[in-house]
Enzyme design. Structure first.
Site, PDB file in Angstrom:
ATOM      1  N   LEU A 105      -7.707 -10.130   2.141  1.00  0.00           N
ATOM      2  CA  LEU A 105      -8.731  -9.769   1.274  1.00  0.00           C
ATOM      3  C   LEU A 105      -8.810 -10.403   0.011  1.00  0.00           C
ATOM      4  O   LEU A 105      -7.684 -10.730  -0.620  1.00  0.00           O
ATOM      5  CB  LEU A 105      -8.737  -8.160   1.060  1.00  0.00           C
ATOM      6  CG  LEU A 105      -8.828  -7.303   1.908  1.00  0.00           C
ATOM      7  CD1 LEU A 105      -8.946  -5.901   1.632  1.00  0.00           C
ATOM      8  CD2 LEU A 105     -10.252  -7.435   2.820  1.00  0.00           C
ATOM      9  N   GLY A 150      -5.141  -8.464   5.091  1.00  0.00           N
ATOM     10  CA  GLY A 150      -6.198  -8.468   5.637  1.00  0.00           C
ATOM     11  C   GLY A 150      -6.409  -9.671   6.820  1.00  0.00           C
ATOM     12  O   GLY A 150      -7.160  -9.260   7.952  1.00  0.00           O
ATOM     13  N   ASN A 174       1.253  -6.689   4.050  1.00  0.00           N
ATOM     14  CA  ASN A 174       2.152  -6.733   2.959  1.00  0.00           C
ATOM     15  C   ASN A 174       1.361  -6.167   1.591  1.00  0.00           C
ATOM     16  O   ASN A 174       1.575  -6.534   0.629  1.00  0.00           O
ATOM     17  CB  ASN A 174       2.432  -8.116   2.468  1.00  0.00           C
ATOM     18  CG  ASN A 174       1.124  -9.026   2.351  1.00  0.00           C
ATOM     19  OD1 ASN A 174       0.392  -9.000   2.997  1.00  0.00           O
ATOM     20  ND2 ASN A 174       1.531  -9.953   1.354  1.00  0.00           N
ATOM     21  N   GLU A 175       0.408  -5.176   1.756  1.00  0.00           N
ATOM     22  CA  GLU A 175      -0.404  -4.822   0.740  1.00  0.00           C
ATOM     23  C   GLU A 175       0.466  -4.233  -0.417  1.00  0.00           C
ATOM     24  O   GLU A 175       0.166  -4.085  -1.707  1.00  0.00           O
ATOM     25  CB  GLU A 175      -1.338  -3.749   1.122  1.00  0.00           C
ATOM     26  CG  GLU A 175      -2.542  -4.422   1.786  1.00  0.00           C
ATOM     27  CD  GLU A 175      -2.453  -4.690   3.241  1.00  0.00           C
ATOM     28  OE1 GLU A 175      -3.566  -5.017   3.973  1.00  0.00           O
ATOM     29  OE2 GLU A 175      -1.373  -4.617   3.747  1.00  0.00           O
TER      30      GLU A 175
END
Length: 299
Positions: A105, A150, A174-175
């Site tokens: 994202l 994303g 890995n957010e």
């Protein structure tokens, strides 16, 4: 009529439509995809070989194929066009940018914007996942570079994942490293692929896995040398298309419908949760710091 903020694709998604009629014979394994019809826009390039029924979708949004609002919109529209073309039975998704599949994202879409923009952006993220995860087409991800966050979700949403055998390429949700929490449908998609315990540790630690480790965990189905990636993707596609479409499509619906229905039922709640979370000053600060770090790294 589309409700406010919805992409102009308001029709029943692929997973909620009737299966297609019996297809034409599939192409022989490994045959090159000779495009008969192409359409392209700013971020996505699509070539469809109507004789084989296989489309090639390439991300072409340098430097890192980040999932901006424009990219997400074009991706969903491209999928819709292919889904509506009765000649198209499968799509291979890959990148035209060297060493990167998709960086995930676009952080700039989530930092310093209005509530209305956050809602529009998140609805576009949902739309992409609903269309890709629920597609009637066979979807093969040919992962020819790193694919965090994303970008990993895009790959997870496909039916089959083949990754270039390069230890410098990594993949994962890995957010957490950015101070962001992956929503429930990211999590559920991940759990369905790698299992609950691996997903639990990976999501809490924001883990990125080099290609060999990703293969060991089942995050990707196969590793092949980079120069063999597209040849292998074509062969896998031919294998999947050798089956009757209706049996494969109904089986896919049976396996995925509950997860798709869950997001559809809670879509507005999910958007509101995202807006509330991303608007927090602590989260905005974390995103600003990450963007500054990226700028310093580039310089």
């Amino acid at each position: 009529v589309c409700p406010p903020g919805v992409l102009p694709l308001c029709r029943p998604p692929a997973w909620d439509r009737a299966a297609r009629p019996p297809p034409s014979p599939p192409p022989a394994p490994g045959l090159p995809l000779a495009p008969c019809r192409a359409f392209s826009n700013n971020k996505i390039q699509v070539e469809l070989d109507e004789s084989s029924g296989v489309a090639m979708m390439k991300f072409k949004s340098p430097p890192v194929n980040s999932l901006s609002l424009e990219f997400l919109t074009e991706f969903s529209i491209s999928l819709e066009k292919l889904e509506n073309n009765r000649a198209c039975r499968g799509v291979i998704i890959t990148s035209a940018v060297p060493k990167i599949f998709s960086s995930g994202l676009d952080i700039t879409e989530m930092c310093g914007k209005s509530v209305e923009h956050y809602a529009e952006f998140w609805r576009a993220v949902q739309e992409l996942w609903l269309r890709l995860y629920g597609s009637n087409m066979v979807t093969v991800a040919a992962i020819n570079g790193s694919s965090p966050a994303g970008g990993c979700l895009v790959a997870l949403s496909c039916d089959y994942r083949i990754m270039a055998e390069n230890p410098k390429f990594s993949i994962g949700l890995n957010e957490a490293q950015l101070g962001i929490v992956a929503p429930f449908w990211f999590k559920d998609t991940f759990v369905n692929v790698v299992g609950h315990r691996t997903a639990e540790c990976s999501l809490q630690l924001g883990s990125l896995y080099p290609a060999p480790e990703a293969h060991r965990l089942g995050l990707v189905d196969e590793l092949v040398p980079e120069e063999k990636l597209m040849e292998k993707a074509a062969a896998v596609m031919a294998q999947w298309l050798a089956l009757p479409d209706h049996a494969r499509q109904l089986t896919k619906t049976m396996m995925r419908k509950a997860l798709l229905d869950r997001l559809v039922a809670h879509r507005e709640e999910d958007i509101n949760n995202f807006i509330t979370f991303i608007s927090k000053e602590s989260i905005q600060k974390s995103l600003r710091m990450y963007m500054e770090m990226l700028k310093k790294r580039k310089s």
